[in-house]
Design an enzyme around this catalytic site. Structure first.
Site, PDB file in Angstrom:
ATOM      1  N   GLY A  74       8.017  64.859 -11.833  1.00 28.33           N
ATOM      2  CA  GLY A  74       6.629  65.247 -12.086  1.00 28.33           C
ATOM      3  C   GLY A  74       5.657  64.889 -10.990  1.00 28.33           C
ATOM      4  N   GLY A 114       8.239  53.283 -10.300  1.00 29.35           N
ATOM      5  CA  GLY A 114       8.977  52.778  -9.151  1.00 29.35           C
ATOM      6  C   GLY A 114       8.334  53.247  -7.851  1.00 29.35           C
ATOM      7  N   ASP A 139      16.459  48.819 -10.255  1.00 28.88           N
ATOM      8  CA  ASP A 139      17.121  48.645  -8.946  1.00 28.88           C
ATOM      9  C   ASP A 139      16.590  47.433  -8.174  1.00 28.88           C
ATOM     10  OD1 ASP A 139      18.272  51.056  -9.632  1.00 28.88           O
ATOM     11  OD2 ASP A 139      16.949  52.252  -8.358  1.00 28.88           O
ATOM     12  N   MET A 181      24.493  50.800 -11.055  1.00 29.96           N
ATOM     13  CA  MET A 181      23.406  51.561 -10.418  1.00 29.96           C
ATOM     14  C   MET A 181      22.737  50.759  -9.294  1.00 29.96           C
ATOM     15  SD  MET A 181      21.473  53.567 -13.486  1.00 29.96           S
ATOM     16  CE  MET A 181      22.063  55.166 -14.046  1.00 29.96           C
ATOM     17  N   HIS A 283      23.970  54.935 -17.428  1.00 24.73           N
ATOM     18  CA  HIS A 283      22.673  54.727 -18.066  1.00 24.73           C
ATOM     19  C   HIS A 283      22.661  53.637 -19.129  1.00 24.73           C
ATOM     20  CE1 HIS A 283      22.027  58.436 -15.899  1.00 24.73           C
ATOM     21  NE2 HIS A 283      20.743  58.159 -15.981  1.00 24.73           N
ATOM     22  N   LEU A 284      23.833  53.064 -19.439  1.00 27.53           N
ATOM     23  CA  LEU A 284      23.815  51.897 -20.335  1.00 27.53           C
ATOM     24  C   LEU A 284      22.925  50.811 -19.734  1.00 27.53           C
ATOM     25  CD1 LEU A 284      27.548  51.493 -21.401  1.00 27.53           C
ATOM     26  CD2 LEU A 284      25.615  52.133 -22.846  1.00 27.53           C
TER      27      LEU A 284
HETATM   28  O1  F6P Z   1      16.193  54.251 -10.012  1.00 30.10           O
HETATM   29  C1  F6P Z   1      16.790  53.955 -11.231  1.00 30.10           C
HETATM   30  C2  F6P Z   1      18.085  54.693 -11.403  1.00 30.10           C
HETATM   31  O2  F6P Z   1      18.663  54.289 -12.632  1.00 30.10           O
HETATM   32  C3  F6P Z   1      19.080  54.518 -10.244  1.00 30.10           C
HETATM   33  O3  F6P Z   1      19.720  53.273 -10.267  1.00 30.10           O
HETATM   34  C4  F6P Z   1      19.962  55.709 -10.454  1.00 30.10           C
HETATM   35  O4  F6P Z   1      20.572  56.151  -9.256  1.00 30.10           O
HETATM   36  C5  F6P Z   1      19.006  56.763 -10.938  1.00 30.10           C
HETATM   37  O5  F6P Z   1      17.876  56.097 -11.468  1.00 30.10           O
HETATM   38  C6  F6P Z   1      19.572  57.678 -11.979  1.00 30.10           C
HETATM   39  O6  F6P Z   1      18.647  58.659 -12.246  1.00 30.10           O
HETATM   40  P1  F6P Z   1      18.821  59.723 -13.413  1.00 30.10           P
HETATM   41  O7  F6P Z   1      18.378  59.027 -14.685  1.00 30.10           O
HETATM   42  O8  F6P Z   1      17.899  60.821 -13.032  1.00 30.10           O
HETATM   43  O9  F6P Z   1      20.248  60.115 -13.481  1.00 30.10           O
END
Ligand code: F6P
Length: 359
Positions: A74, A114, A139, A181, A283-284
């Site tokens: 966005g 971020g 991160d 991540m 995403h966990l």
């Molecule tokens: O910046 C946070 C983060 O979780 C990173 O560690 C990861 O590469 C990215 O976002 C994943 O993004 P998305 O949720 O768009 O897959």
């Protein structure tokens, strides 16, 4: 005084605690608070702008996610618009956003995000908007602040995974490769790997040589330790090689990283002959309740952001410079991405306790 709050970029555990603290601190000063839904979409007619009351933020401090929702597509300066032919083009909608904020009588915005959201906040400030930033990312790659909320929760989740992988790896004499991540920063891998006593940690700041990784695994084998745990940051890459990406991103989104662990696991299996499995934690790491540390940091940032609005610190972001929360110019924080310093004591201690970085 009427302020608005927005959450942008990927979510991080602790966002709701910031929102709660900021809303209560503002209302207790007699101010009105609006919530801009889904990044800045609410100010572009693509979502809502809602009134936030004490009731709106009751019982949310311990919840992951964000009650305002969020997006990492966005950027108002490069807003993706779908053309009739199905393709996308990016247009600058910042003028429209500023006008809509004016129409709604918004005096100032607290933007929680971020590096991407903070640089948007800075550009909007340069165009006359009154914004203070709150840094957020699992991160931990935003400069100027010792840490960001969300990071501690992500490390705890990764640590729990490493503990679980240890018992199954040992039972089967296997190598387990866990991908965490972090984009171009290796903090989650380094901190969870050291705390979880991994055998190998691979991070983007220290390019690896797969033969060195395998030497470590073979050396453990020879000493009777027939299993190994390898923690890999998603942005890790071999010497002379490149990071692994997951196909194209959606329009307006940063490139998607990930998938590096499977190739590493295959190479380890081929070179060492050991049974090897890989796992992407994904995403966990972003979901669930914030740890106590993150909840407290987020709450402190929320309170400090309202004080920064009161002090008219436009273009500043909150930062933890222990033991205090301070406000620093966003541009100072964004000058360069914060990454692991290979000479840092955390890396040194990891090496001295026998962890290999594959270099
Ligand atoms: O910046 C946070 C983060 O979780 C990173 O560690 C990861 O590469 C990215 O976002 C994943 O993004 P998305 O949720 O768009 O897959």
């Amino acid at each position: 005084m009427r302020i608005a709050i927005s959450t942008g970029g990927g979510d991080a555990p602790g966002l709701n605690a910031v929102i709660r603290a900021a809303v209560l601190s503002a209302i207790n000063r007699g101010w009105e608070v609006l919530g801009i839904k889904r990044g800045y979409a609410g100010l572009l007619g693509e979502d809502e702008v809602v009134i936030l009351t004490k009731d709106s933020v009751r019982g949310i401090a311990h919840l992951g996610g964000t009650i305002l929702r969020t997006t990492n597509r966005g950027n108002p300066f490069h807003y993706p618009i779908r053309r009739d032919d199905g393709g996308y083009e990016e247009i600058d909608r910042s003028g429209e956003l500023i006008e809509n904020a004016k129409q709604l009588g918004i005096d100032a915005i607290i933007s929680i995000g971020g590096d991407g959201s903070l640089s948007i906040a800075k550009r909007l400030c340069d165009k006359g908007m009154k914004i203070v930033g709150v840094p957020k990312t699992i991160d931990n790659d935003v400069g100027g602040t010792i840490t960001t909320f969300g990071f501690d929760t992500a490390v705890s989740t990764a640590l729990d995974a490493i503990d679980r992988l240890h018992t199954t790896a040992e039972s089967h004499d296997r190598v387990l490769v866990l991908e965490v991540m972090g984009r171009d920063a290796g903090f989650i891998a380094l901190h969870s790997g050291l705390a979880g006593t991994a055998d190998v940690i691979l991070i983007p700041e220290i390019p690896y040589d797969i033969h060195k990784v395998c030497e470590k695994i073979a050396e453990r084998d020879r000493s009777g330790r027939h299993f190994s745990i390898v923690v890999v940051a998603e942005g890790a890459f071999p010497k002379g090689g490149a990071t692994s990406t997951l196909g194209p991103s959606l329009p307006g989104q940063a490139r998607r990283m990930g998938g590096v662990c499977e190739g590493i696991a295959q190479q380890i299996a081929e070179i060492t002959g050991k049974e090897t499995r890989s796992l992407v934690l994904g995403h966990l790491q972003r979901g669930g309740s914030p740890t106590g540390y993150d909840r407290l940091l987020a709450t402190r940032f929320g309170g400090a952001a309202v004080r920064a609005v009161e002090d008219e610190k436009w273009g500043h972001m909150m930062a933890l410079q222990s033991p205090h929360i301070v406000s620093i110019p966003i541009e100072d924080a964004l000058r360069e991405l914060k990454r692991v310093d290979p000479s840092h004591d955390v890396v040194q201690t990891a090496r001295e306790t026998g962890i290999s970085f594959g270099d």
